[in-house]
Each structure stands twice: as structure tokens, then as C-alpha cells.
Design a protein around this motif. Structure first.
Motif, short mmCIF file in Angstrom:
data_model
loop_
_atom_site.label_atom_id
_atom_site.label_comp_id
_atom_site.label_asym_id
_atom_site.label_seq_id
_atom_site.Cartn_x
_atom_site.Cartn_y
_atom_site.Cartn_z
N ASP A 96 0.77 -1.17 -0.01
CA ASP A 96 -0.01 0.15 -0.14
C ASP A 96 0.79 1.25 -0.05
O ASP A 96 0.50 2.27 -0.62
N ALA A 97 2.04 1.08 0.73
CA ALA A 97 2.99 2.55 0.92
C ALA A 97 3.61 2.59 -0.39
O ALA A 97 3.74 3.67 -0.81
N LEU A 98 3.77 1.47 -1.03
CA LEU A 98 4.53 1.71 -2.35
C LEU A 98 3.55 2.26 -3.45
O LEU A 98 3.88 2.97 -4.43
N LYS A 99 2.28 1.88 -3.43
CA LYS A 99 1.31 2.40 -4.17
C LYS A 99 0.96 3.97 -4.20
O LYS A 99 0.87 4.61 -4.85
N ILE A 100 1.32 4.14 -3.00
CA ILE A 100 0.90 5.56 -2.54
C ILE A 100 2.23 6.32 -2.91
O ILE A 100 2.00 7.43 -3.72
N ALA A 101 3.26 5.92 -3.02
CA ALA A 101 4.48 6.38 -3.54
C ALA A 101 4.65 6.68 -4.87
O ALA A 101 5.16 7.75 -5.39
N VAL A 102 4.02 5.60 -5.72
CA VAL A 102 4.03 5.78 -7.12
C VAL A 102 2.77 6.56 -7.58
O VAL A 102 2.73 6.96 -8.67
N GLY A 103 1.72 6.78 -6.65
CA GLY A 103 0.64 7.49 -7.01
C GLY A 103 -0.53 6.84 -7.46
O GLY A 103 -1.26 7.28 -8.38
N LYS A 104 -0.46 5.58 -7.27
CA LYS A 104 -1.61 4.67 -7.91
C LYS A 104 -2.77 4.51 -7.22
O LYS A 104 -3.93 3.87 -7.20
N ARG A 105 -2.94 5.40 -6.19
CA ARG A 105 -3.75 5.13 -4.85
C ARG A 105 -4.36 6.53 -4.65
O ARG A 105 -3.79 7.52 -4.40
#
Length: 135
Positions: free
Chosen positions: A126-135
Motif C-alpha cells: 500500500d505504501a509503495l502504491k501511494i508513493a507511485v501515485g496509484k492510490r
């Protein structure tokens, strides 16, 4: 490099796979609780010496006790009088050494640890998705 190849995710995957294998071994111990001569088994936990996921025995950073109250690092000699014996298991007259209460406690602890590792894995994704901007 894929996102799932990150060291922290690899360590969590290894830990979850270990918990799955341990659950199978504990279940076998319980299933064979009445088998004469059966000795209970358990798995040795994987140890990670470095944050990159190196398994013990392949190098890593050493630890040192800097104060008398600290825990003794692995491989170092413990101060005299502070060693503890591992609790032995009872063996029935049939030669079976399975203690159902201990096995059930192990199973519960194993399940809680697996859920913790799975939760950390999901939160990391989830943190990686937030960092990439997918969430």
C-alpha cells in the motif's frame, strides 16, 4: 527490478512461507499425538542478519554487548550463571513426546505471527502504491 523484488518484501514472503511450513509441522505433531514412539518436531526460524535479507551464516554486521545488562550476541560466551536450560518435553510410557497444550500454544502463536507478517506485507505494498501515485 520488479516492485516485489524489494528486500523487505522478500523477507516478509520468506517469513510467511516459513509460518506456513511450521503450521504443517505442528499439525502433524497433533495428528500423531497418540502414535507410540513419535517425537514432536519444529522448524528453526529463519534469521536475517542484515536489512537486505541475508540469511544467517552468510556474513553480516556483528553485535556487541556494551553494557552488563544487555543480551549476549549469538556466538559469544554468556556470563557465568546466566545460562538457561530449554524446557524439556515429557515423554509418555509409549515413547510419544507430544504435549497437546504446547502444540496448541505454538499453533496460536504461529497464526498470530503469520497474520502480522501478512499485514506488514500488505501495508508495504500500500505504501509503495501511494508513493507511485496509484492510490
Amino acid at each position: 527490478m520488479a516492485v516485489t523484488d524489494l528486500p523487505i518484501l522478500g523477507m516478509l514472503r520468506t517469513r510467511m512461507q516459513w509460518h506456513q511450513a511450521r503450521q504443517k509441522v505442528i499439525a502433524e505433531n497433533v495428528a500423531n499425538a497418540d502414535l507410540p514412539g513419535f517425537k514432536p518436531r519444529d522448524l528453526v526460524a529463519p534469521r536475517f542478519d542484515r536489512a537486505t535479507g541475508a540469511v544467517s551464516g552468510q556474513g553480516g554486521v556483528g553485535m556487541a554487548a556494551t553494557e552488563a545488562g544487555h543480551i549476549v550476541p549469538a556466538g559469544a560466551e554468556a556470563p557465568v550463571g546466566e545460562t538457561r536450560r530449554a524446557k524439556g518435553f515429557e515423554v509418555r510410557p509409549s515413547g510419544n513426546g507430544v504435549n497437546l497444550e504446547e502444540e496448541m500454544m505454538k499453533a496460536g502463536d504461529n497464526q498470530a505471527d503469520y497474520q502480522l507478517a501478512a499485514s506488514l506485507y500488505q501495508k508495504s505494498l500500500d505504501a509503495l502504491k501511494i508513493a507511485v501515485g496509484k492510490r
